[in-house]
Design a protein around this motif. Structure first.
Motif, PDB file in Angstrom:
ATOM      1  N   PRO A  70      76.010 -10.565 148.411  1.00 46.02           N
ATOM      2  CA  PRO A  70      76.589 -11.303 149.535  1.00 46.02           C
ATOM      3  C   PRO A  70      75.564 -11.508 150.659  1.00 46.02           C
ATOM      4  CG  PRO A  70      78.156  -9.687 148.725  1.00 46.02           C
ATOM      5  CD  PRO A  70      76.855  -9.435 147.998  1.00 46.02           C
TER       6      PRO A  70
ATOM      7  N   VAL B 239      80.021   0.300 147.246  1.00 48.57           N
ATOM      8  CA  VAL B 239      79.175  -0.790 146.771  1.00 48.57           C
ATOM      9  C   VAL B 239      78.620  -0.407 145.401  1.00 48.57           C
ATOM     10  CG1 VAL B 239      77.018  -2.055 147.189  1.00 48.57           C
ATOM     11  CG2 VAL B 239      78.553  -1.514 149.094  1.00 48.57           C
TER      12      VAL B 239
ATOM     13  N   VAL C 254      92.408 -10.996 146.746  1.00 54.02           N
ATOM     14  CA  VAL C 254      91.304 -10.041 146.785  1.00 54.02           C
ATOM     15  C   VAL C 254      90.856  -9.864 148.226  1.00 54.02           C
ATOM     16  CG1 VAL C 254      88.962  -9.569 146.051  1.00 54.02           C
ATOM     17  CG2 VAL C 254      90.555 -10.705 144.509  1.00 54.02           C
ATOM     18  N   VAL C 255      90.752  -8.625 148.627  1.00 50.92           N
ATOM     19  CA  VAL C 255      90.240  -8.359 149.973  1.00 50.92           C
ATOM     20  C   VAL C 255      88.721  -8.232 149.871  1.00 50.92           C
ATOM     21  CG1 VAL C 255      90.307  -6.811 151.946  1.00 50.92           C
ATOM     22  CG2 VAL C 255      92.342  -7.105 150.506  1.00 50.92           C
ATOM     23  N   PRO C 256      87.987  -9.152 150.482  1.00 49.77           N
ATOM     24  CA  PRO C 256      86.533  -9.046 150.351  1.00 49.77           C
ATOM     25  C   PRO C 256      86.004  -7.814 151.075  1.00 49.77           C
ATOM     26  CG  PRO C 256      87.111 -10.768 151.917  1.00 49.77           C
ATOM     27  CD  PRO C 256      88.405 -10.267 151.341  1.00 49.77           C
ATOM     28  N   LEU C 257      84.947  -7.267 150.522  1.00 44.82           N
ATOM     29  CA  LEU C 257      84.325  -6.077 151.107  1.00 44.82           C
ATOM     30  C   LEU C 257      83.802  -6.414 152.505  1.00 44.82           C
ATOM     31  CD1 LEU C 257      83.478  -3.172 150.224  1.00 44.82           C
ATOM     32  CD2 LEU C 257      81.230  -4.129 149.734  1.00 44.82           C
TER      33      LEU C 257
ATOM     34  N   TRP D 231      81.170  -6.133 154.751  1.00 41.88           N
ATOM     35  CA  TRP D 231      79.771  -5.734 154.661  1.00 41.88           C
ATOM     36  C   TRP D 231      79.226  -5.155 155.942  1.00 41.88           C
ATOM     37  CZ3 TRP D 231      76.272  -4.791 150.977  1.00 41.88           C
ATOM     38  CH2 TRP D 231      76.677  -5.067 149.665  1.00 41.88           C
TER      39      TRP D 231
ATOM     40  N   ALA E  30      86.666 -15.467 149.493  1.00 41.28           N
ATOM     41  CA  ALA E  30      87.056 -14.742 148.289  1.00 41.28           C
ATOM     42  C   ALA E  30      88.282 -15.417 147.693  1.00 41.28           C
ATOM     43  CB  ALA E  30      87.357 -13.292 148.617  1.00 41.28           C
ATOM     44  N   ARG E  31      88.611 -15.002 146.481  1.00 42.88           N
ATOM     45  CA  ARG E  31      89.752 -15.623 145.815  1.00 42.88           C
ATOM     46  C   ARG E  31      91.058 -14.963 146.233  1.00 42.88           C
ATOM     47  NH1 ARG E  31      86.458 -16.047 140.120  1.00 42.88           N
ATOM     48  NH2 ARG E  31      84.501 -16.204 141.239  1.00 42.88           N
TER      49      ARG E  31
ATOM     50  N   VAL F 170      75.795  -5.575 144.320  1.00 45.52           N
ATOM     51  CA  VAL F 170      74.418  -6.002 144.558  1.00 45.52           C
ATOM     52  C   VAL F 170      73.745  -6.020 143.187  1.00 45.52           C
ATOM     53  CG1 VAL F 170      72.207  -5.383 145.586  1.00 45.52           C
ATOM     54  CG2 VAL F 170      74.321  -5.039 146.878  1.00 45.52           C
TER      55      VAL F 170
ATOM     56  N   GLU G  51      86.794  -1.804 144.650  1.00 45.56           N
ATOM     57  CA  GLU G  51      87.647  -2.499 145.616  1.00 45.56           C
ATOM     58  C   GLU G  51      88.569  -1.516 146.319  1.00 45.56           C
ATOM     59  OE1 GLU G  51      89.692  -6.079 144.392  1.00 45.56           O
ATOM     60  OE2 GLU G  51      88.073  -6.577 143.015  1.00 45.56           O
TER      61      GLU G  51
ATOM     62  N   ARG H 135      84.888 -10.084 142.288  1.00 50.96           N
ATOM     63  CA  ARG H 135      85.608 -11.018 143.149  1.00 50.96           C
ATOM     64  C   ARG H 135      85.567 -10.626 144.616  1.00 50.96           C
ATOM     65  NH1 ARG H 135      91.313 -12.326 141.170  1.00 50.96           N
ATOM     66  NH2 ARG H 135      91.624 -10.113 141.595  1.00 50.96           N
ATOM     67  N   ALA H 136      85.391  -9.354 144.894  1.00 49.54           N
ATOM     68  CA  ALA H 136      85.437  -8.893 146.281  1.00 49.54           C
ATOM     69  C   ALA H 136      84.060  -8.884 146.950  1.00 49.54           C
ATOM     70  CB  ALA H 136      86.024  -7.483 146.329  1.00 49.54           C
ATOM     71  N   GLY H 137      83.024  -9.196 146.192  1.00 52.10           N
ATOM     72  CA  GLY H 137      81.681  -9.125 146.769  1.00 52.10           C
ATOM     73  C   GLY H 137      81.197  -7.700 146.913  1.00 52.10           C
ATOM     74  N   SER H 138      81.512  -6.846 145.925  1.00 50.64           N
ATOM     75  CA  SER H 138      81.118  -5.433 145.997  1.00 50.64           C
ATOM     76  C   SER H 138      79.796  -5.153 145.310  1.00 50.64           C
ATOM     77  CB  SER H 138      82.178  -4.547 145.308  1.00 50.64           C
ATOM     78  OG  SER H 138      83.469  -4.844 145.764  1.00 50.64           O
TER      79      SER H 138
END
Lengths: 492, 492
Positions: free
Chosen positions: A345, A294, B99-102, B104, B95-96, A324, A289, A319-322
């Motif tokens: 994601p 990734v 948290v800063v989402p990635l 993409w 995201a929650r 795969v 994060e 939580r951050a969608g990092s």
């Protein structure tokens, strides 16, 4: 049944008569081994019709071929390829007279065949002591139920799933089951847009590398790691940083700041089998994060955690969608299945879906639907339980044998099960040499060097898997290995 | 059967008590739709055991979830997901909190989803008049025999072929049959080292482009051509030259001197259906030998030559080894099969085999073996014959209908059969618009623009296939098309 007339064409040689052309192509077919001794030729009427020539032309050609002993005539039943037909010298000339063959070495724009690591011979099952990894033990596979599922999947009701061009879509039943039953066991909840069926984990890794990496980006690999992974990244020509794993897997502190993508196997590190503890997983995610890289999580062998309950996947904490995430049924069902899955994601899955479609369209519907039935009818869970029981037993036998022969203290201790021991021989022993020598005693082991990026330590390591060897043969096999290592040590 | 306890994990939220963590994960599972109304929860004992917490903690969590209406208690039988459980708003937050989402969009190194051409809706079979190409008509497919072959291929005798990791090898039975029976019909004789099984023609084209092309090399494409082909070459970033085809296919004289690779469909040009005459084939090969370029021959639809006997493949005339040949069973068996083949000189096949292995290992053994049985038992030939009879009839009906509605004179005349007409509308008509409008009348046609590299003429073209539409509906469908074109012409 005679050889079909449709397999013959006039040679088109402008210097030759029609009859000569017919003789040429038939002689060529016999010389090249396409038509075999004893096979029946098409009738003169059929061949004449097909080639658009007079029947007498074919008859004359056949008669000449009989004279040359290519064919024999058997009364009314027709013409057959002669048992004494001329044979071509084994070395076929590369091209015919007067033609300069294309120089292919100059035509290949990219080469892929160079550094492909091969860990075991294709005929591994002929060996008496196959300590090799990732192959199916036919005795543990639930063949009867797989067969029943395959038969159901090829039924009329499932015709669409079997035959239709799926374009970019996946089998809805399989996706549904993965989302509702398989992924939750790993602590992962995902939407259908966040999952893609792949041709196994290899395919998932390859696609991930294509999408995330370029020549300007940096990938971090665990050292040691799965050799196929390093092969893929070498081909993608990205920057590679190797980070040595310790007794808890990949150390997040050692990840260099320039990392764009980090490849890791937290559930069971490949090949050492260590499991990354929860605290380190949180650190790794926090770092991702913070630094914006990734994480690619290969959830390798999570089903085989028979010594402790499996920890949830790294992805479940993401939580951050990092992350795969990828999984596969190759180890738990069978390698020839070629079914795995990616969870990530949606922007990533969209690209992966388009890439898959360009490369091969989609995994065959029949294989997807059969897998869906096998999972949803509970056969998969039963098979995992059966494999775990058997592996636990084999592991105990193996541990005892390794201890008895003084090899165990050298093995990295793992705690979750798996299907192999990661081993280290005494200093100076080259396990590549030992492995080759052991083949003469019908023992197959996997030298560890291919797993490493380099270094002097690499040659000392080896992997002993117990997924393909019956428990009863383990002790004998280990004894042979111990002896071979002792001999190598004396020589060193 | 209750939901397995193994699908739940503690959330690991350090700010929350164990009981709160359990409530979180169960609520999340219900909100996300993973656990559905009416499903039975794991017993408190099982869940406590799995999570390693006291049973009273789970009981308290369940009781709180009942209070929140996530669960209902049904006396002694346990806890169930409530019918009135809270539902999540349709738009899930990305995201929650905190948290800063990635991002993409900055992580994708290469994009593949941009220009993927789609020619038809996925629900094409819901349309009454589907004049679309390349999809299976279930009425023509020999489902019973395919099923029998699939069952045989999943039998105990074939276990190895089904389950084993094939590494780089192909199914020996399929390769043998291709070499001895299928390729000879195209005039091709090849050795086993010169053939590779692929996941259909798309996969063969893609691999060929990867091996032969780089950013510095030049590919020649027919214009118009198969849109998927252009998509692959655009992604490979090579130089592209488009060469307009005429009434005999690709004109060799128009191939620019810088060509490295020439992609062509001589048997049936895609999409115009014209067949390249023998003299032109010889010219093309002579030019390849002289200038040193590679020819990639997609032997598209050769089985569907029901109006004239098929001419031998270009590859059959290839003396210098300049031709990479590919065929597929997607059109003649069914598209979901994903089985095709490459035939080329050994240095090329070696690279293709390594590339295939890196990307996906191998096509599933079961699909290969089923195809081998279907071919070797003669079902394939019978199916081709049945399809040809049906297509011939449909084609006659269609030709009459096109003539009756004044559309035929605009169609390119082809001479070998195939499964479609390549059509041209009057000047100024945009067939993309017409196609969209026709969908409202349940008519599907394929606009021609996607086949062209560009140019004003592209929009006038369209393709009408008769492989998926019953003969009885052709006349009505053509009438609707004629009317829509006439209306568009008035507006133009």
């Amino acid at each position: 049944m005679p050889i079909p007339a449709e397999t013959f064409f006039l040679s088109g040689d402008r210097e030759a008569t029609l009859q000569q052309q017919i003789q040429q192509v038939i002689a060529e077919a016999i010389l090249s081994g396409r038509c075999l001794a004893g096979e029946k030729m098409p009738s003169t009427r059929h061949l004449a019709q097909h080639l658009g020539v007079a029947r007498i032309t074919v008859t004359n050609a056949y008669t000449d071929l009989v004279a040359d002993e290519y064919l024999v005539a058997r009364g009314r039943s027709g013409f057959y390829v002669s048992d004494s037909a001329p044979q071509r010298p084994v070395l076929t000339p590369e091209a015919r007279a007067g033609v300069v063959p294309l120089d292919w070495s100059r035509k290949l724009g990219q080469r892929f065949s160079d550094a492909m690591p091969v860990l075991r011979p294709a005929n591994w099952s002929d060996y008496r002591y196959p300590f090799i990894y990732g192959q199916t033990d036919p005795k543990l596979f639930d063949h009867a139920n797989w067969r029943a599922c395959a038969i159901r999947a090829v039924g009329r009701k499932d015709f669409d799933s079997l035959a239709t061009d799926h374009y970019e879509r996946d089998d809805a039943m399989l996706v549904e089951f993965l989302l509702r039953q398989i992924l939750p066991r790993r602590g992962i909840s995902a939407r259908p847009e966040e999952i893609l069926i792949t041709m196994g984990a290899q395919h998932a890794l390859w696609m991930t590398a294509q999408i995330l990496l370029t020549q300007r980006r940096t990938a971090v690999l665990e050292d040691p790691c799965y050799p196929g992974m390093r092969h893929i990244l070498n081909q993608s020509r990205c920057q590679i940083r190797n980070v040595a794993v310790d007794g808890w897997g990949l150390p997040p502190d050692a990840i260099p700041p320039e990392a764009d993508v980090v490849f890791t196997t937290p559930s069971h590190h490949c090949p050492t089998n260590v499991t990354m503890p929860l605290a380190r997983r949180r650190d790794l995610l926090a770092r991702a994060e913070r630094d914006g890289f990734v994480i690619v999580e290969d959830d390798y062998e999570f089903e085989m955690s028979f010594l402790k309950p499996p920890s949830p996947a790294l992805k479940s904490l993401d939580r951050a969608g990092s992350v795969v995430y990828m999984g596969s049924f190759s180890k738990s069902i069978f390698p020839g299945l070629r079914i795995g899955y990616l969870v990530a994601p949606e922007p990533f899955i969209t690209e992966a879906r388009a890439l898959r479609s360009m490369v091969l369209r989609h995994p065959p519907g029949h294989m997807q639907r059969t897998t869906a039935y096998f999972l949803s009818l509970g056969h998969f869970d039963a098979q995992i339980a059966r494999m775990a029981r058997s592996y636990r037993q084999r592991r105990a036998v193996m541990e005892q044998a390794l201890r008895d022969h003084g090899l165990l203290d050298a093995a990295a201790e793992e705690t979750f099960g798996g299907s192999s021991f990661w081993m280290r021989a005494p200093e100076g022993v080259d396990m590549g040499q030992v492995a080759l020598k052991l083949r003469q005693s019908s023992v197959l082991i996997e030298p560890g060097e291919a797993f490493f990026a380099g270094g002097a330590e690499a040659k000392r390591h080896y992997r002993l898997a117990y997924s393909s060897i019956p428990a009863a043969r383990i002790e004998e096999g280990v004894a042979l290995i111990a002896r071979a290592i002792a001999e190598a040590q004396e020589e060193a």
